[in-house]
Design a protein around this motif. Structure first.
Motif, mmCIF file in Angstrom:
data_model
loop_
_atom_site.group_PDB
_atom_site.id
_atom_site.type_symbol
_atom_site.label_atom_id
_atom_site.label_comp_id
_atom_site.label_asym_id
_atom_site.label_seq_id
_atom_site.Cartn_x
_atom_site.Cartn_y
_atom_site.Cartn_z
ATOM 1 N N PHE A 238 2.225 34.567 -27.748
ATOM 2 C CA PHE A 238 0.844 34.272 -27.366
ATOM 3 C C PHE A 238 0.800 33.188 -26.291
ATOM 4 C CE2 PHE A 238 -3.504 32.729 -27.786
ATOM 5 C CZ PHE A 238 -4.207 33.919 -27.927
ATOM 6 N N GLY A 239 1.692 32.214 -26.404
ATOM 7 C CA GLY A 239 1.730 31.117 -25.436
ATOM 8 C C GLY A 239 2.103 31.564 -24.037
ATOM 9 N N LYS A 240 2.717 32.739 -23.903
ATOM 10 C CA LYS A 240 3.112 33.255 -22.587
ATOM 11 C C LYS A 240 1.978 34.000 -21.891
ATOM 12 C CE LYS A 240 7.956 33.731 -23.979
ATOM 13 N NZ LYS A 240 9.052 34.686 -24.267
ATOM 14 N N LEU A 241 0.876 34.261 -22.594
ATOM 15 C CA LEU A 241 -0.242 34.983 -21.991
ATOM 16 C C LEU A 241 -0.940 34.112 -20.949
ATOM 17 C CD1 LEU A 241 -1.864 36.552 -25.183
ATOM 18 C CD2 LEU A 241 -0.298 37.664 -23.565
ATOM 19 N N GLU A 242 -1.498 34.752 -19.927
ATOM 20 C CA GLU A 242 -2.234 34.015 -18.909
ATOM 21 C C GLU A 242 -3.507 33.426 -19.504
ATOM 22 O OE1 GLU A 242 -4.126 34.630 -14.397
ATOM 23 O OE2 GLU A 242 -3.269 36.328 -15.504
ATOM 24 N N ASN A 243 -3.796 32.199 -19.137
ATOM 25 C CA ASN A 243 -5.021 31.519 -19.569
ATOM 26 C C ASN A 243 -6.119 31.860 -18.562
ATOM 27 O OD1 ASN A 243 -7.027 29.754 -20.368
ATOM 28 N ND2 ASN A 243 -5.663 28.004 -20.629
ATOM 29 N N ILE A 244 -6.980 32.829 -18.901
ATOM 30 C CA ILE A 244 -7.948 33.327 -17.921
ATOM 31 C C ILE A 244 -9.196 33.821 -18.640
ATOM 32 C CG2 ILE A 244 -6.911 35.638 -17.943
ATOM 33 C CD1 ILE A 244 -7.607 35.850 -14.951
ATOM 34 N N SER A 245 -10.330 33.644 -18.000
ATOM 35 C CA SER A 245 -11.597 34.087 -18.581
ATOM 36 C C SER A 245 -11.797 35.576 -18.342
ATOM 37 C CB SER A 245 -12.769 33.307 -17.971
ATOM 38 O OG SER A 245 -12.980 33.715 -16.629
ATOM 39 N N ILE A 246 -12.634 36.190 -19.144
ATOM 40 C CA ILE A 246 -12.966 37.600 -18.966
ATOM 41 C C ILE A 246 -13.696 37.812 -17.642
ATOM 42 C CG2 ILE A 246 -15.118 37.396 -20.279
ATOM 43 C CD1 ILE A 246 -12.753 40.439 -20.091
ATOM 44 N N ASP A 247 -14.436 36.805 -17.177
ATOM 45 C CA ASP A 247 -15.133 36.926 -15.894
ATOM 46 C C ASP A 247 -14.144 37.134 -14.755
ATOM 47 O OD1 ASP A 247 -18.186 36.033 -16.448
ATOM 48 O OD2 ASP A 247 -16.821 34.889 -17.703
ATOM 49 N N TYR A 248 -13.142 36.261 -14.680
ATOM 50 C CA TYR A 248 -12.150 36.359 -13.607
ATOM 51 C C TYR A 248 -11.217 37.553 -13.810
ATOM 52 C CZ TYR A 248 -13.443 31.719 -11.874
ATOM 53 O OH TYR A 248 -14.127 30.659 -11.344
ATOM 54 N N ALA A 249 -10.860 37.811 -15.062
ATOM 55 C CA ALA A 249 -9.872 38.861 -15.337
ATOM 56 C C ALA A 249 -10.419 40.257 -15.073
ATOM 57 C CB ALA A 249 -9.400 38.757 -16.787
ATOM 58 N N VAL A 250 -11.683 40.504 -15.467
ATOM 59 C CA VAL A 250 -12.224 41.864 -15.414
ATOM 60 C C VAL A 250 -13.570 41.952 -14.710
ATOM 61 C CG1 VAL A 250 -13.089 43.785 -16.822
ATOM 62 C CG2 VAL A 250 -10.966 42.625 -17.462
ATOM 63 N N MET A 251 -14.528 41.119 -15.109
ATOM 64 C CA MET A 251 -15.913 41.319 -14.684
ATOM 65 C C MET A 251 -16.087 41.269 -13.168
ATOM 66 S SD MET A 251 -17.293 41.907 -17.553
ATOM 67 C CE MET A 251 -19.057 41.871 -17.236
ATOM 68 N N GLU A 252 -15.365 40.390 -12.506
ATOM 69 C CA GLU A 252 -15.507 40.255 -11.051
ATOM 70 C C GLU A 252 -14.683 41.287 -10.282
ATOM 71 O OE1 GLU A 252 -14.923 36.254 -9.779
ATOM 72 O OE2 GLU A 252 -16.482 35.440 -11.088
ATOM 73 N N LYS A 253 -13.905 42.111 -11.004
ATOM 74 C CA LYS A 253 -13.082 43.130 -10.363
ATOM 75 C C LYS A 253 -13.591 44.544 -10.631
ATOM 76 C CE LYS A 253 -8.709 40.530 -10.428
ATOM 77 N NZ LYS A 253 -9.244 39.236 -10.850
ATOM 78 N N ALA A 254 -14.143 44.762 -11.804
ATOM 79 C CA ALA A 254 -14.544 46.117 -12.202
ATOM 80 C C ALA A 254 -15.819 46.555 -11.482
ATOM 81 C CB ALA A 254 -14.760 46.169 -13.714
ATOM 82 N N GLU A 255 -15.941 47.863 -11.273
ATOM 83 C CA GLU A 255 -17.129 48.415 -10.623
ATOM 84 C C GLU A 255 -18.174 48.890 -11.624
ATOM 85 O OE1 GLU A 255 -15.892 51.461 -7.966
ATOM 86 O OE2 GLU A 255 -14.792 50.089 -6.632
ATOM 87 N N ASN A 256 -17.801 49.019 -12.882
ATOM 88 C CA ASN A 256 -18.711 49.536 -13.909
ATOM 89 C C ASN A 256 -19.378 48.401 -14.696
ATOM 90 O OD1 ASN A 256 -16.132 48.918 -14.916
ATOM 91 N ND2 ASN A 256 -16.402 50.240 -16.703
ATOM 92 N N VAL A 257 -19.774 47.354 -13.983
ATOM 93 C CA VAL A 257 -20.382 46.182 -14.622
ATOM 94 C C VAL A 257 -21.896 46.245 -14.462
ATOM 95 C CG1 VAL A 257 -20.539 43.671 -14.608
ATOM 96 C CG2 VAL A 257 -18.336 44.780 -14.251
#
Length: 364
Positions: A238-257
């Motif tokens: 778990f400690g190796k996972l990227e520390n990132i918000s759902i906004d940056y990870a998906v919401m600002e990239k996806a087109e189906n928002v």
């Protein structure tokens, strides 16, 4: 079925000295004897919702269990994070857990530290967004702004009157001039950090936009094991996972928002000035929690954990007194409390971690 997922991590450093690592703001019984975590759990304790998935810190496991027990609510699962990794990992973990029970599951991702006074208005918005989520949209709930607040991110939506509208863009926390222009425009909403999506949609979004995080989380979820009423995860993975918000990870990239605008009298109680906003006030705009007195003062907030706090001849000032710490600050500087906490952490002070009085379900 909608699977509510309550995110109960975080330490609420801007509500120090009352909110601390071992008992953060979401678990404090400040509102009618209930905590914000409990109010969140009750909000979705209705037909059409499954038992909640709770994702929180290992440090707060007994607080979570006790406060759900007080409400008579049994969780679907209580997943303990070994450390904080922001909101993206929980968004996917909730989708994976929900899909195991129902391949067509929807997930309602909810922070545990929000106050919603018009709960039926919020639930109507959720029901109104359900079909859009089933059709493949990731729906975020935008709060109609009541003021040009600079402490929130904003969502710009396309014009229209539909209950769910396409998102034009996400905007970082603005300065006052920009916030005022957003309010005049009418097409901007506060980003509440509440999301409704199908489990399938979120899983596919991670595969597309965050493949490394997706694979890492699959490996983490394979390590799940039960410990009493809780589910634990491998800390090293778990400690190796990227520390990132759902906004940056998906919401600002996806087109189906998409965005569901709503006005449920919502507050993100992340600072003492926000607490002052929602409390009852006297004729001079003063609010208090605990035993306090005001003389010749206006628009002040006083909190007394023990004893009496008196505020004389001040305006727009917050006085927060616990048995081991006192905070005095101008309301305009409420966001800066976290800098004091950071300084105390660097000095190794216990006042940021340990609450001066241990809490049990029957009281302090």
């Amino acid at each position: 079925m909608i699977f509510p997922c309550i995110l109960s991590g975080g330490i609420g450093s801007r509500l120090w000295p009352l909110s601390r690592k071992d008992r953060p703001k979401q678990f404090l019984p400040l509102f009618g004897g209930e905590s914000l975590f409990q109010k969140t759990a009750k909000r979705v304790n209705h037909s059409g919702f499954s038992a909640p998935i709770v994702i929180g810190s290992n440090d707060h496991r007994f607080l979570i269990g006790e406060q759900l027990s007080e409400l008579g609510i049994t969780a679907n699962s209580i997943l303990l994070e070994p450390m904080g990794r922001n909101t993206a990992p929980p968004a996917l973990m909730a989708a994976l857990i929900a899909e195991e029970s129902d391949p067509d599951a929807l997930v309602l991702l909810l922070p545990s530290d929000h106050l919603i006074r018009k709960e039926e208005v919020f639930l109507e918005a959720v029901r109104g967004a359900e079909q859009a989520a089933r059709d493949g949209a990731i729906v975020t709930f935008g709060i109609k702004p009541s003021e040009p607040n600079t402490g929130y991110g904003y969502i710009k939506v396309v014009p229209g009157e539909e209950p769910v509208r396409r998102v034009d863009t996400f905007v970082e926390k603005p300065d006052l001039a920009r916030a005022e222009s957003f309010l005049k425009d009418g097409g901007y909403f506060w980003n509440a950090g509440i999301f409704l999506y199908s489990a399938k949609t979120m899983i596919e979004a991670f595969k597309t936009h965050q493949p490394a995080l997706y694979e890492g989380l699959l490996a983490v979820m394979e390590t799940r094991h039960s410990d009493l009423d809780f589910t634990r995860l491998d800390a090293d993975l778990f400690g190796k996972l990227e520390n990132i918000s759902i906004d940056y990870a998906v919401m600002e990239k996806a087109e189906n928002v998409a965005c569901a605008p709503v006005a449920p009298e919502w507050d993100d109680l992340g600072s003492w000035s926000a607490i002052w906003t929602v409390l009852d006030k006297d004729e001079d705009g003063n609010s208090s929690l605990g035993d306090s007195r005001f003389l010749g003062s206006r628009n002040c907030l006083a909190y007394a954990d023990q004893g009496l706090v008196s505020v004389i001849g001040l305006e727009d000032v917050m006085v927060i007194a616990t048995s081991d710490s006192v905070l005095v600050a101008h309301k305009d500087k409420a966001q800066d409390v976290k800098h004091v906490v950071d300084q105390l952490k660097s000095e190794g002070r216990d006042e940021v971690d340990r609450h001066p009085r241990a809490y049990k379900p029957w009281g302090y």
